[in-house]
Scaffold this motif. Structure first.
Motif, mmCIF file in Angstrom:
data_model
loop_
_atom_site.group_PDB
_atom_site.id
_atom_site.type_symbol
_atom_site.label_atom_id
_atom_site.label_comp_id
_atom_site.label_asym_id
_atom_site.label_seq_id
_atom_site.Cartn_x
_atom_site.Cartn_y
_atom_site.Cartn_z
ATOM 1 N N PHE A 216 0.841 -1.192 0.000
ATOM 2 C CA PHE A 216 0.000 0.000 0.000
ATOM 3 C C PHE A 216 0.874 1.239 0.000
ATOM 4 O O PHE A 216 1.972 1.234 0.518
ATOM 5 N N GLY A 217 0.333 2.302 -0.583
ATOM 6 C CA GLY A 217 1.083 3.543 -0.595
ATOM 7 C C GLY A 217 0.871 4.366 0.659
ATOM 8 O O GLY A 217 1.816 4.935 1.208
ATOM 9 N N ILE A 218 -0.375 4.405 1.107
ATOM 10 C CA ILE A 218 -0.732 5.234 2.254
ATOM 11 C C ILE A 218 -1.616 4.437 3.202
ATOM 12 O O ILE A 218 -2.557 3.770 2.771
ATOM 13 N N MET A 219 -1.294 4.527 4.469
ATOM 14 C CA MET A 219 -2.098 3.897 5.516
ATOM 15 C C MET A 219 -2.717 4.987 6.377
ATOM 16 O O MET A 219 -2.080 6.004 6.664
ATOM 17 N N GLY A 220 -3.941 4.756 6.797
ATOM 18 C CA GLY A 220 -4.608 5.747 7.618
ATOM 19 C C GLY A 220 -5.336 5.123 8.793
ATOM 20 O O GLY A 220 -5.601 3.924 8.810
ATOM 21 N N TRP A 221 -5.625 5.964 9.766
ATOM 22 C CA TRP A 221 -6.493 5.593 10.883
ATOM 23 C C TRP A 221 -7.701 6.518 10.863
ATOM 24 O O TRP A 221 -7.546 7.731 10.716
ATOM 25 N N PHE A 222 -8.856 5.920 11.027
ATOM 26 C CA PHE A 222 -10.103 6.645 11.150
ATOM 27 C C PHE A 222 -10.779 6.200 12.438
ATOM 28 O O PHE A 222 -10.423 5.183 13.021
ATOM 29 N N ARG A 223 -11.783 6.952 12.858
ATOM 30 C CA ARG A 223 -12.561 6.539 14.028
ATOM 31 C C ARG A 223 -14.019 6.920 13.832
ATOM 32 O O ARG A 223 -14.348 7.850 13.088
ATOM 33 N N GLN A 224 -14.862 6.177 14.519
ATOM 34 C CA GLN A 224 -16.301 6.444 14.429
ATOM 35 C C GLN A 224 -16.912 6.271 15.812
ATOM 36 O O GLN A 224 -16.964 5.154 16.350
ATOM 37 N N GLY A 225 -17.343 7.394 16.380
ATOM 38 C CA GLY A 225 -18.031 7.364 17.656
ATOM 39 C C GLY A 225 -19.484 6.991 17.466
ATOM 40 O O GLY A 225 -20.026 7.053 16.358
ATOM 41 N N SER A 226 -20.135 6.618 18.547
ATOM 42 C CA SER A 226 -21.533 6.218 18.488
ATOM 43 C C SER A 226 -22.400 7.354 17.955
ATOM 44 O O SER A 226 -22.369 8.478 18.479
ATOM 45 N N GLY A 227 -23.146 7.085 16.897
ATOM 46 C CA GLY A 227 -24.020 8.080 16.309
ATOM 47 C C GLY A 227 -23.319 9.152 15.500
ATOM 48 O O GLY A 227 -23.939 10.146 15.111
ATOM 49 N N GLU B 118 -14.514 9.589 10.967
ATOM 50 C CA GLU B 118 -13.656 10.746 10.774
ATOM 51 C C GLU B 118 -12.193 10.343 10.692
ATOM 52 O O GLU B 118 -11.756 9.382 11.324
ATOM 53 N N PHE B 119 -11.459 11.116 9.935
ATOM 54 C CA PHE B 119 -10.029 10.908 9.741
ATOM 55 C C PHE B 119 -9.272 11.234 11.029
ATOM 56 O O PHE B 119 -9.597 12.209 11.725
ATOM 57 N N VAL B 120 -8.260 10.419 11.320
ATOM 58 C CA VAL B 120 -7.419 10.657 12.487
ATOM 59 C C VAL B 120 -5.983 10.970 12.063
ATOM 60 O O VAL B 120 -5.427 11.991 12.449
ATOM 61 N N ALA B 121 -5.386 10.070 11.280
ATOM 62 C CA ALA B 121 -3.983 10.246 10.896
ATOM 63 C C ALA B 121 -3.677 9.365 9.693
ATOM 64 O O ALA B 121 -4.388 8.393 9.428
ATOM 65 N N ALA B 122 -2.617 9.718 8.974
ATOM 66 C CA ALA B 122 -2.176 8.923 7.821
ATOM 67 C C ALA B 122 -0.667 8.966 7.717
ATOM 68 O O ALA B 122 -0.017 9.897 8.205
ATOM 69 N N ILE B 123 -0.116 7.938 7.067
ATOM 70 C CA ILE B 123 1.333 7.857 6.881
ATOM 71 C C ILE B 123 1.617 7.236 5.517
ATOM 72 O O ILE B 123 0.906 6.342 5.056
ATOM 73 N N ARG B 124 2.648 7.744 4.863
ATOM 74 C CA ARG B 124 3.082 7.167 3.594
ATOM 75 C C ARG B 124 4.139 6.102 3.896
ATOM 76 O O ARG B 124 5.105 6.361 4.603
ATOM 77 N N TRP B 125 3.905 4.891 3.341
ATOM 78 C CA TRP B 125 4.769 3.766 3.673
ATOM 79 C C TRP B 125 6.231 4.059 3.352
ATOM 80 O O TRP B 125 7.122 3.773 4.156
ATOM 81 N N THR B 126 6.518 4.600 2.188
ATOM 82 C CA THR B 126 7.905 4.709 1.732
ATOM 83 C C THR B 126 8.679 5.781 2.485
ATOM 84 O O THR B 126 9.775 5.528 2.985
ATOM 85 N N SER B 127 8.083 6.959 2.610
ATOM 86 C CA SER B 127 8.823 8.084 3.178
ATOM 87 C C SER B 127 8.604 8.256 4.674
ATOM 88 O O SER B 127 9.419 8.890 5.355
ATOM 89 N N GLY B 128 7.478 7.743 5.186
ATOM 90 C CA GLY B 128 7.156 7.959 6.589
ATOM 91 C C GLY B 128 6.522 9.309 6.871
ATOM 92 O O GLY B 128 6.296 9.664 8.028
ATOM 93 N N ILE B 129 6.226 10.057 5.811
ATOM 94 C CA ILE B 129 5.568 11.350 5.997
ATOM 95 C C ILE B 129 4.198 11.124 6.616
ATOM 96 O O ILE B 129 3.479 10.206 6.241
ATOM 97 N N THR B 130 3.842 11.986 7.579
ATOM 98 C CA THR B 130 2.591 11.818 8.315
ATOM 99 C C THR B 130 1.682 13.031 8.179
ATOM 100 O O THR B 130 2.133 14.135 7.817
ATOM 101 N N TYR B 131 0.442 12.821 8.502
ATOM 102 C CA TYR B 131 -0.562 13.892 8.472
ATOM 103 C C TYR B 131 -1.586 13.587 9.539
ATOM 104 O O TYR B 131 -1.980 12.429 9.712
ATOM 105 N N TYR B 132 -2.044 14.623 10.276
ATOM 106 C CA TYR B 132 -2.941 14.425 11.411
ATOM 107 C C TYR B 132 -4.155 15.340 11.342
ATOM 108 O O TYR B 132 -4.082 16.467 10.847
ATOM 109 N N LYS C 94 -4.738 2.668 1.046
ATOM 110 C CA LYS C 94 -4.967 2.942 -0.361
ATOM 111 C C LYS C 94 -3.648 2.843 -1.103
ATOM 112 O O LYS C 94 -2.584 2.910 -0.496
ATOM 113 N N GLY C 95 -3.758 2.731 -2.419
ATOM 114 C CA GLY C 95 -2.551 2.535 -3.203
ATOM 115 C C GLY C 95 -1.649 3.740 -3.228
ATOM 116 O O GLY C 95 -0.437 3.634 -3.062
ATOM 117 N N ASP C 96 -2.239 4.905 -3.455
ATOM 118 C CA ASP C 96 -1.448 6.123 -3.554
ATOM 119 C C ASP C 96 -2.379 7.321 -3.450
ATOM 120 O O ASP C 96 -3.550 7.164 -3.141
#
Length: 123
Positions: free
Chosen positions: A29-40, A44-58, A97-99
């Protein structure tokens, strides 16, 4: 077949910490992310990281408290969560996701999802 398996969810007191893990298999995969969903609530997006470079986004709501990282040798992505708050309570999902742009926060652009792991923060 691509598969994502999360673990690490638990019940924790406010101010505590947890580390979630997501093991990826079946393809790269190109990019991995974490999402969360509270009750009701919507997922929502939490964070993501690119596998190759390690670049992150929050997401702003977790910036400075959560850290996403990856271990390429173990095909594992982590989400270290510190200073947890009751509003962090949710089912947390690993996604891939792939990229694309790491700053795209829409869940719709992620192709693969894990089953989710429950995080509950008590006040």
């Amino acid at each position: 077949q691509a598969q994502l398996v999360e673990s690490g969810g638990n019940l924790v007191q406010a101010g505590g910490s947890l580390r979630l893990s997501c093991v990826a298999s079946g393809r790269t995969f190109g990019i991995m992310g974490w999402f969360r969903q509270g009750s009701g609530k919507e997922r929502e997006f939490v964070a993501a990281i690119r596998w190759t470079s390690g670049i992150t986004y929050y997401a702003d709501s977790v910036k400075g408290r959560f850290t996403i990282s990856r271990d390429n040798a173990k095909n594992t992505v982590y989400l270290q969560m510190n200073s947890l708050k009751p509003e962090d309570t949710a089912v947390y999902y690993c996604a891939a996701k792939g990229d694309g742009f790491i700053s795209t926060t829409s869940a719709a652009v992620y192709d693969y999802w894990g089953q989710g792991t429950q995080v509950t923060v008590s006040s």
